[in-house]
Scaffold this motif. Structure first.
Motif, PDB file in Angstrom:
ATOM      1  N   VAL A  89      33.767  33.582  36.968  1.00  0.00           N
ATOM      2  CA  VAL A  89      34.255  34.803  37.248  1.00  0.00           C
ATOM      3  C   VAL A  89      34.511  34.598  38.820  1.00  0.00           C
ATOM      4  CG1 VAL A  89      33.665  37.251  37.342  1.00  0.00           C
ATOM      5  CG2 VAL A  89      32.964  35.836  35.613  1.00  0.00           C
ATOM      6  N   VAL A  90      35.753  35.186  39.104  1.00  0.00           N
ATOM      7  CA  VAL A  90      36.399  35.318  40.564  1.00  0.00           C
ATOM      8  C   VAL A  90      36.750  36.643  40.766  1.00  0.00           C
ATOM      9  CG1 VAL A  90      37.899  34.410  42.237  1.00  0.00           C
ATOM     10  CG2 VAL A  90      37.060  32.846  40.373  1.00  0.00           C
ATOM     11  N   PRO A  91      35.747  37.357  41.647  1.00  0.00           N
ATOM     12  CA  PRO A  91      36.228  38.861  41.858  1.00  0.00           C
ATOM     13  C   PRO A  91      37.549  38.810  42.909  1.00  0.00           C
ATOM     14  CG  PRO A  91      33.959  38.460  42.403  1.00  0.00           C
ATOM     15  CD  PRO A  91      34.523  37.204  41.991  1.00  0.00           C
ATOM     16  N   LEU A  92      38.531  39.522  42.347  1.00  0.00           N
ATOM     17  CA  LEU A  92      39.635  39.640  43.259  1.00  0.00           C
ATOM     18  C   LEU A  92      39.679  41.406  43.691  1.00  0.00           C
ATOM     19  CD1 LEU A  92      42.076  38.064  41.175  1.00  0.00           C
ATOM     20  CD2 LEU A  92      41.090  37.175  43.123  1.00  0.00           C
ATOM     21  N   LEU A 100      48.522  37.983  42.027  1.00  0.00           N
ATOM     22  CA  LEU A 100      48.233  37.035  40.820  1.00  0.00           C
ATOM     23  C   LEU A 100      49.070  37.394  39.647  1.00  0.00           C
ATOM     24  CD1 LEU A 100      46.549  34.679  40.077  1.00  0.00           C
ATOM     25  CD2 LEU A 100      45.021  36.373  39.016  1.00  0.00           C
ATOM     26  N   THR A 101      49.254  38.797  39.302  1.00  0.00           N
ATOM     27  CA  THR A 101      49.986  39.408  38.116  1.00  0.00           C
ATOM     28  C   THR A 101      51.309  39.008  38.405  1.00  0.00           C
ATOM     29  OG1 THR A 101      49.805  41.430  38.738  1.00  0.00           O
ATOM     30  CG2 THR A 101      48.110  40.821  37.399  1.00  0.00           C
ATOM     31  N   TYR A 114      47.531  31.267  34.294  1.00  0.00           N
ATOM     32  CA  TYR A 114      48.231  31.129  35.516  1.00  0.00           C
ATOM     33  C   TYR A 114      47.023  30.969  36.590  1.00  0.00           C
ATOM     34  CZ  TYR A 114      50.840  31.746  39.825  1.00  0.00           C
ATOM     35  OH  TYR A 114      51.635  31.342  40.999  1.00  0.00           O
ATOM     36  N   ALA A 115      46.044  31.775  36.498  1.00  0.00           N
ATOM     37  CA  ALA A 115      44.788  31.546  37.149  1.00  0.00           C
ATOM     38  C   ALA A 115      43.989  30.273  37.308  1.00  0.00           C
ATOM     39  CB  ALA A 115      43.852  32.839  37.165  1.00  0.00           C
TER      40      ALA A 115
END
Length: 137
Positions: A89-92, A100-101, A114-115
């Motif tokens: 889990v990488v909080p953004l 990113l989207t 993509y991530a």
């Protein structure tokens, strides 16, 4: 898993291999390496790509080896998305997520894929601790 495996699809396309050709090469390599019980067909390869199914060992290693030889750059089962995964889990923050989207949409990929590709690429640029430790000695 029901998410398409874009990493594998791109690698096979770069190699110029159809699902039939991929299964033929895998079966041949498996037999050469002493795994006569492996019998991959083109429909199985298609499920790895379309559904993200994971092949059983030693197939991931054999496929990574074949692609490494064909494309003359290193491939791993993890890098091809055909190895068991570990969730991270990488909080953004909002801005990071929006970036990113937008980038994922620009390359027509789901955000998750993509991530994953971004993270794998970044990690491949970092020397492993074993390599760093051996150079220091």
């Amino acid at each position: 898993m029901t998410t398409p495996n874009y990493l594998l699809a791109v690698a096979l396309a770069a190699a110029g291999w159809s699902n039939h050709e991929t299964s033929r090469r895998l079966n041949s390599r498996a037999a050469d390496r002493g795994h006569p019980g492996i019998a991959i067909d083109h429909t199985r390869v298609g499920r790895w790509i379309r559904r993200g199914e994971l092949p059983r060992p030693p197939v991931p290693e054999l496929l990574a080896e074949l692609l490494t030889e064909q494309l003359r750059r290193p491939y791993t089962p993890e890098g091809l998305g055909i190895a068991p995964t570990r969730n991270v889990v990488v909080p953004l923050d909002d801005r990071e997520y929006e970036t990113l989207t937008l980038n994922a949409a620009a390359v027509n990929m789901p955000v998750k894929n993509y991530a994953q590709a971004l993270l794998r690429r970044a990690l491949s640029q970092i020397p492993s601790p074993n390599t760093v430790a051996s150079k220091e000695v």
